[in-house]
Design a protein around this motif. Structure first.
Motif, PDB file in Angstrom:
ATOM      1  N   PRO A  16      58.001  42.722  69.091  1.00  0.00           N
ATOM      2  CA  PRO A  16      56.821  42.803  69.972  1.00  0.00           C
ATOM      3  C   PRO A  16      55.949  43.420  69.990  1.00  0.00           C
ATOM      4  O   PRO A  16      55.264  43.050  70.323  1.00  0.00           O
ATOM      5  N   PHE A  25      53.772  40.215  70.591  1.00  0.00           N
ATOM      6  CA  PHE A  25      53.057  39.382  69.518  1.00  0.00           C
ATOM      7  C   PHE A  25      54.461  39.651  68.829  1.00  0.00           C
ATOM      8  O   PHE A  25      54.516  41.030  68.563  1.00  0.00           O
ATOM      9  N   ARG A  26      55.308  38.791  67.912  1.00  0.00           N
ATOM     10  CA  ARG A  26      56.474  39.604  67.175  1.00  0.00           C
ATOM     11  C   ARG A  26      56.124  39.001  65.189  1.00  0.00           C
ATOM     12  O   ARG A  26      55.474  37.618  65.132  1.00  0.00           O
ATOM     13  N   VAL A  41      55.683  33.633  62.538  1.00  0.00           N
ATOM     14  CA  VAL A  41      55.340  34.440  63.669  1.00  0.00           C
ATOM     15  C   VAL A  41      55.374  33.345  64.989  1.00  0.00           C
ATOM     16  O   VAL A  41      55.651  32.934  64.639  1.00  0.00           O
ATOM     17  N   MET A  43      55.594  33.244  69.036  1.00  0.00           N
ATOM     18  CA  MET A  43      54.505  33.752  70.325  1.00  0.00           C
ATOM     19  C   MET A  43      55.616  33.919  71.563  1.00  0.00           C
ATOM     20  O   MET A  43      57.073  33.670  71.234  1.00  0.00           O
ATOM     21  N   TYR A  45      55.962  36.437  74.352  1.00  0.00           N
ATOM     22  CA  TYR A  45      56.260  36.808  75.549  1.00  0.00           C
ATOM     23  C   TYR A  45      55.499  36.874  76.108  1.00  0.00           C
ATOM     24  O   TYR A  45      56.099  37.332  77.605  1.00  0.00           O
ATOM     25  N   LEU A 343      45.369  32.931  63.815  1.00  0.00           N
ATOM     26  CA  LEU A 343      46.703  33.522  64.091  1.00  0.00           C
ATOM     27  C   LEU A 343      47.259  32.610  63.408  1.00  0.00           C
ATOM     28  O   LEU A 343      48.529  33.136  61.998  1.00  0.00           O
ATOM     29  N   THR A 367      42.020  39.390  66.179  1.00  0.00           N
ATOM     30  CA  THR A 367      42.995  38.091  67.975  1.00  0.00           C
ATOM     31  C   THR A 367      43.745  39.235  68.973  1.00  0.00           C
ATOM     32  O   THR A 367      42.997  40.376  68.839  1.00  0.00           O
ATOM     33  N   THR A 369      46.405  38.138  71.612  1.00  0.00           N
ATOM     34  CA  THR A 369      47.275  37.212  71.494  1.00  0.00           C
ATOM     35  C   THR A 369      47.168  36.554  72.994  1.00  0.00           C
ATOM     36  O   THR A 369      48.040  36.065  73.190  1.00  0.00           O
ATOM     37  N   ASP A 373      48.428  32.844  73.813  1.00  0.00           N
ATOM     38  CA  ASP A 373      49.849  32.366  74.355  1.00  0.00           C
ATOM     39  C   ASP A 373      49.239  32.107  75.226  1.00  0.00           C
ATOM     40  O   ASP A 373      50.178  31.882  76.763  1.00  0.00           O
TER      41      ASP A 373
END
Lengths: 374, 158
Positions: A16, A25-26, A41, A43, A45, A343, A367, A369, A373
């Protein structure tokens, strides 16, 4: 994503926390040798619940919340939110306030692009260039600070106008900063176009074609790098953009190199817009005359209705859909962020490339995150 | 292509499925759609009316009408008109066909609407939570009757 088959395949987790994308982000990538077969992907977190928060705040309080969706785009987020409320309530913004908004939003676009570009240069190994872009960005931040009183989360727009007028000597400050910035951008471009290592890592890497990009719903610089001249400032003008002269920056190739080049060109174009605005800006009030806007009235009722309003944020199309039931709080707010579809394109785009290119491709999308998110 | 001709074309092609169609301004159109035929309508929009750009898709909860609206905002790369399309679903059992086969980027929007509103999408390729932890599934936090803090915090979930 399916399980691995046999000892020739493995799954690696990027993130992440990974410098390739700011924010948690992973990316789970399934590899065969060094090639990515499939990726996914993950999301969620930092889910901040901003849409739910906005339902429980008055309209004016919401301005400070939308700043924090993505702090590099604070002013364009405000523009989308405030513009939405203005459409619902039927507020006309005076011309001087519109010009000030355009100036501030274009400055904000430059600082976002320059940071995105500098971070990206760091990903491909030009770490010292990141330091130089931070230095150049700092001058811009000081200019913006002199108007809004804040460096990142500005809370500068108000319904019907802006919080403050431009300070004395603002035009000279901007001219001085732009003089340095133009030289710096020329240097960056020269570095990018002559450095063989940079070109080897970017030209022909992560190529999106125009049809695929349209299909995937991409907007902003990644779309314009594929040759599609789609810019909301020109196609659906808001504020005074229809009176200003600017061109939509387009590249043909659609690869990583083209995406960075679009950002470089857009910075020059934004500086041109700001210079025009500073020459043309009329004098006049900052709020519509004879109304309560601009006075200290935190509680404001908006007539019932539904509106979708979108603006061109540094990263693409930023839209707000707002439902009002006639009270002093919005009934439902939906934020349409530009990075969300961008993304989503990573799994199809990463199919078949090598591990070393993940950072290059994901980083070039610029990007954020935190915005996806929300 | 302008807003009036789009509405005329859409209601002409789907007289049964499209209702309450209105032109709000030159570049804004609003219409309601019957949930069972949303994919056909979307395919027609994309292929014949060049609405190739799904801006977003989301839900809105109306407990007093006992309805959940699924709202599609569909724009275009070729003309400036934006269509707001709504499908009204019953609140106890909101089920609708997924539009991922038509608009590829609906994938994440539908996952998000699923976890936040409880709208079930038929034939979605991978319907699972996107931004919330799996333990929150079934809470539907963006519905208006969600209790929220302090009853539904992470501390109480453990």
């Amino acid at each position: 994503m399916e399980e691995t088959v046999g000892p020739s395949e493995m799954i690696i987790h990027l993130g992440p926390q990974h410098p390739m994308l700011p924010g948690p982000f992973r990316l789970n990538a399934k590899l065969r040798g060094e090639t990515i077969v499939d990726s996914e992907v993950e999301m969620g977190y930092i889910h901040k619940g901003i849409e739910k928060i906005l339902e429980n705040k008055t309209y004016l309080q919401g301005i400070t919340i939308v700043d924090r969706i993505c702090y590099l785009e604070a002013l364009t987020n405000e523009e989308a939110y405030v513009g939405c409320v203005e459409k619902l309530a039927g507020i006309e913004v005076p011309e001087r306030a519109q010009y000030i908004r355009v100036i501030m939003e274009e400055l904000s676009r430059i600082q976002s692009h320059i940071l995105g570009m500098g971070e990206y240069a760091g990903f491909v190994g030009f770490v010292s260039m990141f330091m130089y872009t931070i230095r150049d960005r700092e001058d811009l931040m000081s200019v913006m600070d002199s108007v809004t009183g804040a460096r990142i989360t500005h809370s500068f727009l108000r319904f019907g106008g802006v919080k403050d007028d431009l300070p004395d000597g603002f035009k000279d400050d901007v001219k001085y900063v732009f003089g340095n910035l133009k030289k710096a951008i020329d240097q960056y471009e020269e570095l990018f176009s002559t450095d063989s290592i940079y070109k080897a890592r970017t030209v022909g890497v992560g190529t999106l074609t125009a049809d695929v990009a349209k299909d995937l719903g991409v907007s902003g610089p990644p779309l314009r790098a594929t040759g599609v001249a789609f810019d909301i400032r020109r196609d659906e003008p808001y504020l005074v953009y229809k009176d200003l002269d600017f061109k939509v920056c387009v590249q043909k190739a659609g690869d990583v190199y083209a995406r960075i080049q679009v950002r470089l060109d857009e910075m020059r174009e934004s500086m041109y817009i700001v210079e025009q605005c500073l020459d043309q800006i009329p004098s006049g009030p900052l709020f519509p005359e004879g109304t309560a806007y601009g006075k200290r009235s935190p509680v404001m009722r908006i007539p019932a209705g539904e509106v979708f309003h979108r603006v061109e944020a540094p990263r693409g199309e930023m839209g707000f859909y707002m439902v009002s039931d006639g009270s002093d709080k919005p009934y439902r707010v939906k934020i349409r962020g530009p990075v969300y579809p961008t993304l989503q394109t990573l799994p199809p785009l990463l199919k078949g490339v090598t591990v070393a290119d993940i950072v290059t491709i994901a980083g070039s999308m610029d990007t954020c995150t935190s915005e996806v998110d929300r | 292509m302008d807003a009036n001709s789009i509405i005329a074309s859409l209601t002409g092609k789907f007289p049964e499925d499209i209702y309450d169609a209105n032109v709000e301004s030159d570049i804004r159109v609003i219409a309601k759609v019957k949930p069972q035929n949303v994919v056909d309508v979307c395919r027609y929009l994309k292929e014949d009316l060049s609405f190739g750009h799904l801006c977003c898709e989301f839900g809105a909860d109306y407990p007093d009408r006992n309805e959940i609206e699924v709202i599609y905002i569909i724009g275009s790369y070729d003309h400036p008109v934006i269509l707001t399309m709504k499908a009204l679903l019953p609140r106890e059992n909101p089920v609708i066909e997924s539009v991922v086969p038509v608009y590829w980027n609906a994938n994440w929007y539908e996952r998000e609407t699923y976890e936040l509103f409880g709208v079930k999408y038929l034939n979605h390729p991978d319907l699972k939570p996107l931004v919330l932890p799996i333990e929150m599934l079934g809470e539907w936090p963006l519905r208006k009757d969600y209790e929220g803090f302090p009853n539904k915090t992470a501390k109480n979930l453990v």
